[in-house]
Write a protein that holds these residues in place. Structure first.
Motif, mmCIF file in Angstrom:
data_model
loop_
_atom_site.group_PDB
_atom_site.id
_atom_site.type_symbol
_atom_site.label_atom_id
_atom_site.label_comp_id
_atom_site.label_asym_id
_atom_site.label_seq_id
_atom_site.Cartn_x
_atom_site.Cartn_y
_atom_site.Cartn_z
ATOM 1 N N SER A 24 44.081 13.405 24.492
ATOM 2 C CA SER A 24 43.264 14.597 24.706
ATOM 3 C C SER A 24 41.864 14.157 25.075
ATOM 4 O O SER A 24 41.489 12.994 24.879
ATOM 5 N N HIS A 25 41.091 15.077 25.636
ATOM 6 C CA HIS A 25 39.735 14.777 26.088
ATOM 7 C C HIS A 25 38.800 15.888 25.634
ATOM 8 O O HIS A 25 38.645 16.879 26.345
ATOM 9 N N PRO A 26 38.198 15.780 24.463
ATOM 10 C CA PRO A 26 37.257 16.817 24.029
ATOM 11 C C PRO A 26 36.125 16.986 25.049
ATOM 12 O O PRO A 26 35.561 15.998 25.523
ATOM 13 N N GLY A 27 35.876 18.233 25.421
ATOM 14 C CA GLY A 27 34.823 18.527 26.381
ATOM 15 C C GLY A 27 35.240 18.363 27.831
ATOM 16 O O GLY A 27 34.408 18.475 28.721
ATOM 17 N N GLN A 28 36.535 18.124 28.101
ATOM 18 C CA GLN A 28 37.004 17.874 29.458
ATOM 19 C C GLN A 28 38.264 18.686 29.761
ATOM 20 O O GLN A 28 39.134 18.831 28.908
ATOM 21 N N GLU A 29 38.341 19.176 30.981
ATOM 22 C CA GLU A 29 39.537 19.846 31.478
ATOM 23 C C GLU A 29 40.231 18.917 32.482
ATOM 24 O O GLU A 29 39.614 17.985 32.994
ATOM 25 N N GLU A 30 41.520 19.229 32.752
ATOM 26 C CA GLU A 30 42.275 18.375 33.671
ATOM 27 C C GLU A 30 43.338 19.224 34.357
ATOM 28 O O GLU A 30 43.773 20.245 33.819
ATOM 29 N N PRO A 59 43.588 22.670 29.296
ATOM 30 C CA PRO A 59 42.285 23.119 28.789
ATOM 31 C C PRO A 59 41.538 22.018 28.039
ATOM 32 O O PRO A 59 42.123 21.018 27.606
ATOM 33 N N ASP A 60 40.273 22.235 27.878
ATOM 34 C CA ASP A 60 39.358 21.358 27.164
ATOM 35 C C ASP A 60 39.942 20.911 25.826
ATOM 36 O O ASP A 60 40.255 21.729 24.969
ATOM 37 N N GLY A 61 40.100 19.600 25.673
ATOM 38 C CA GLY A 61 40.470 19.015 24.389
ATOM 39 C C GLY A 61 41.914 19.167 23.945
ATOM 40 O O GLY A 61 42.257 18.755 22.844
ATOM 41 N N ASP A 81 37.368 15.270 35.460
ATOM 42 C CA ASP A 81 35.942 14.969 35.514
ATOM 43 C C ASP A 81 35.742 13.469 35.455
ATOM 44 O O ASP A 81 36.208 12.818 34.520
ATOM 45 N N ARG A 84 34.669 10.843 32.391
ATOM 46 C CA ARG A 84 35.548 10.346 31.344
ATOM 47 C C ARG A 84 36.017 8.941 31.704
ATOM 48 O O ARG A 84 36.374 8.671 32.841
#
Length: 86
Positions: A24-30, A59-61, A81, A84
């Motif tokens: 997961s990527h807190p603060g990031q969308e993909e 979605p974010d995170g 983004d 990352r």
């Protein structure tokens, strides 16, 4: 990618029976765009089938992971983004 400053485009070719690590990527969308093959996408606590031409918005995170459950390679493109380090 030497043109875009904020987005990275990458691709993954999963062989039959392979899975991504899941993360997961807190603060990031993909965004994942599936080109060919079939598999299962984990998105948070959901699991659903994916195949060529499917688009999955992450979605974010939210935790996400892909499993190739088919008999051929599962090929997909990711857009995220570029800040990352992944």
């Amino acid at each position: 990618n030497k043109i875009l400053k904020n987005l990275v485009v990458s691709s993954t070719d999963l062989k039959p029976g392979q899975s991504t690590r899941g993360h997961s990527h807190p603060g990031q969308e993909e965004v994942y765009y599936f080109i060919s093959g079939t598999g299962v996408m984990e998105l948070g606590d959901q699991k659903f089938n994916v195949q060529g031409s499917d688009v999955v918005l992450i979605p974010d995170g939210v935790f996400h992971r892909v499993h190739n459950t088919g008999a051929v390679d599962l090929y997909f493109v990711c857009v995220f983004d570029g800040k990352r380090n992944h």
